[in-house]
Scaffold this motif. Structure first.
Motif, PDB file in Angstrom:
ATOM      1  N   PHE A  16       0.917  -1.202   0.042  1.00  0.00           N
ATOM      2  CA  PHE A  16       0.004  -0.127  -0.015  1.00  0.00           C
ATOM      3  C   PHE A  16       0.960   1.361  -0.042  1.00  0.00           C
ATOM      4  O   PHE A  16       0.790   2.331  -0.806  1.00  0.00           O
ATOM      5  CB  PHE A  16      -1.012  -0.122   1.298  1.00  0.00           C
ATOM      6  N   LYS A  17       1.814   1.210   0.930  1.00  0.00           N
ATOM      7  CA  LYS A  17       2.762   2.358   1.037  1.00  0.00           C
ATOM      8  C   LYS A  17       3.637   2.561  -0.171  1.00  0.00           C
ATOM      9  O   LYS A  17       3.725   3.773  -0.917  1.00  0.00           O
ATOM     10  CB  LYS A  17       3.861   2.115   2.143  1.00  0.00           C
ATOM     11  N   ILE A  18       3.995   1.596  -0.723  1.00  0.00           N
ATOM     12  CA  ILE A  18       4.872   1.818  -2.267  1.00  0.00           C
ATOM     13  C   ILE A  18       4.097   2.229  -3.280  1.00  0.00           C
ATOM     14  O   ILE A  18       4.383   3.049  -3.902  1.00  0.00           O
ATOM     15  CB  ILE A  18       5.473   0.231  -2.498  1.00  0.00           C
ATOM     16  N   ASN A  19       2.781   1.674  -3.197  1.00  0.00           N
ATOM     17  CA  ASN A  19       1.895   2.052  -4.506  1.00  0.00           C
ATOM     18  C   ASN A  19       1.231   3.815  -4.188  1.00  0.00           C
ATOM     19  O   ASN A  19       1.253   4.307  -5.275  1.00  0.00           O
ATOM     20  CB  ASN A  19       0.696   1.140  -4.591  1.00  0.00           C
ATOM     21  N   SER A  20       1.317   3.832  -3.171  1.00  0.00           N
ATOM     22  CA  SER A  20       0.845   5.442  -2.522  1.00  0.00           C
ATOM     23  C   SER A  20       2.132   6.212  -3.281  1.00  0.00           C
ATOM     24  O   SER A  20       1.895   7.222  -4.069  1.00  0.00           O
ATOM     25  CB  SER A  20       0.921   5.748  -1.249  1.00  0.00           C
ATOM     26  N   GLN A  21       3.465   5.922  -3.119  1.00  0.00           N
ATOM     27  CA  GLN A  21       4.614   6.587  -3.727  1.00  0.00           C
ATOM     28  C   GLN A  21       4.591   6.632  -5.290  1.00  0.00           C
ATOM     29  O   GLN A  21       4.842   7.459  -6.227  1.00  0.00           O
ATOM     30  CB  GLN A  21       5.705   6.414  -3.414  1.00  0.00           C
ATOM     31  N   ARG A  22       4.153   5.336  -5.825  1.00  0.00           N
ATOM     32  CA  ARG A  22       4.262   5.021  -7.155  1.00  0.00           C
ATOM     33  C   ARG A  22       3.164   5.749  -7.947  1.00  0.00           C
ATOM     34  O   ARG A  22       3.399   6.363  -9.129  1.00  0.00           O
ATOM     35  CB  ARG A  22       3.968   3.781  -7.360  1.00  0.00           C
ATOM     36  N   ILE A  23       2.060   6.117  -7.451  1.00  0.00           N
ATOM     37  CA  ILE A  23       1.008   7.031  -7.872  1.00  0.00           C
ATOM     38  C   ILE A  23       1.501   8.484  -8.318  1.00  0.00           C
ATOM     39  O   ILE A  23       1.285   9.074  -9.347  1.00  0.00           O
ATOM     40  CB  ILE A  23      -0.223   7.088  -7.194  1.00  0.00           C
ATOM     41  N   GLU A  24       2.244   8.856  -7.265  1.00  0.00           N
ATOM     42  CA  GLU A  24       2.744  10.500  -7.326  1.00  0.00           C
ATOM     43  C   GLU A  24       3.968  10.322  -8.472  1.00  0.00           C
ATOM     44  O   GLU A  24       3.874  11.466  -9.278  1.00  0.00           O
ATOM     45  CB  GLU A  24       3.173  10.704  -6.012  1.00  0.00           C
TER      46      GLU A  24
END
Length: 161
Positions: A16-24
């Motif tokens: 979840f945390k990694i994909n949050s950054q990935r979106i940005e």
């Protein structure tokens, strides 16, 4: 679906945390690229991570609700993906952002594979399907990005600032 295995919950929090950054970061790339095809490619990456977060959010919410031992967002591990996506967030050089995304996705795929090893398909088939689908998409898109990086024409796609 409620997940009670603490190792799986921590792994899902990490994803979840990694994909949050990935979106940005992929959103940043889609704004940096001026070729419509490439803009769409990077926007698709951000959109897929957004979809995954929405799907994971409901699963995590159900699992944490009335949990006996709460696991916090901060309990997720910091891995190489977070490092590389952090580098991409901090950089203004589109090529550095692309390369950092490439490394971040490489380590993200390992995080997916690790958590999929914990999951037994017969107990959590929908979560397994969600993660497997996103992993396949990342693998497919990784090949596309590698081809862009190997191309001598890559720099013509970036806005000159």
């Amino acid at each position: 679906m409620k997940i009670i295995n603490e190792e799986i919950l921590k792994g899902l929090l990490n994803i979840f945390k990694i994909n949050s950054q990935r979106i940005e970061v992929y959103g940043k790339l889609s704004e940096t690229i001026y070729t419509p095809e490439l803009q769409q490619h990077f926007k698709t990456q951000a959109d897929e991570s957004t979809l995954l977060l929405n799907e994971l959010n409901s699963i995590l919410y159900q699992s944490f609700e009335n949990s006996e031992s709460p696991i916090l967002y901060e309990d997720s591990t910091i891995d190489q993906s977070v490092f590389y996506f952090g580098m991409a967030r901090a950089s203004n050089n589109p090529r550095t952002v692309m390369v950092s995304c490439q490394f971040g996705d490489e380590f993200l795929m390992k995080a997916y594979q690790k958590i999929l090893e914990f999951l037994e398909v017969k107990y959590m088939p929908s979560l397994n399907d969600i993660l497997t689908k996103h992993l396949k998409s990342i693998k497919h898109q990784k090949v596309n990005i590698e081809n862009l990086l190997l191309s001598n024409l890559t720099m013509k796609y970036f806005k000159i600032q």
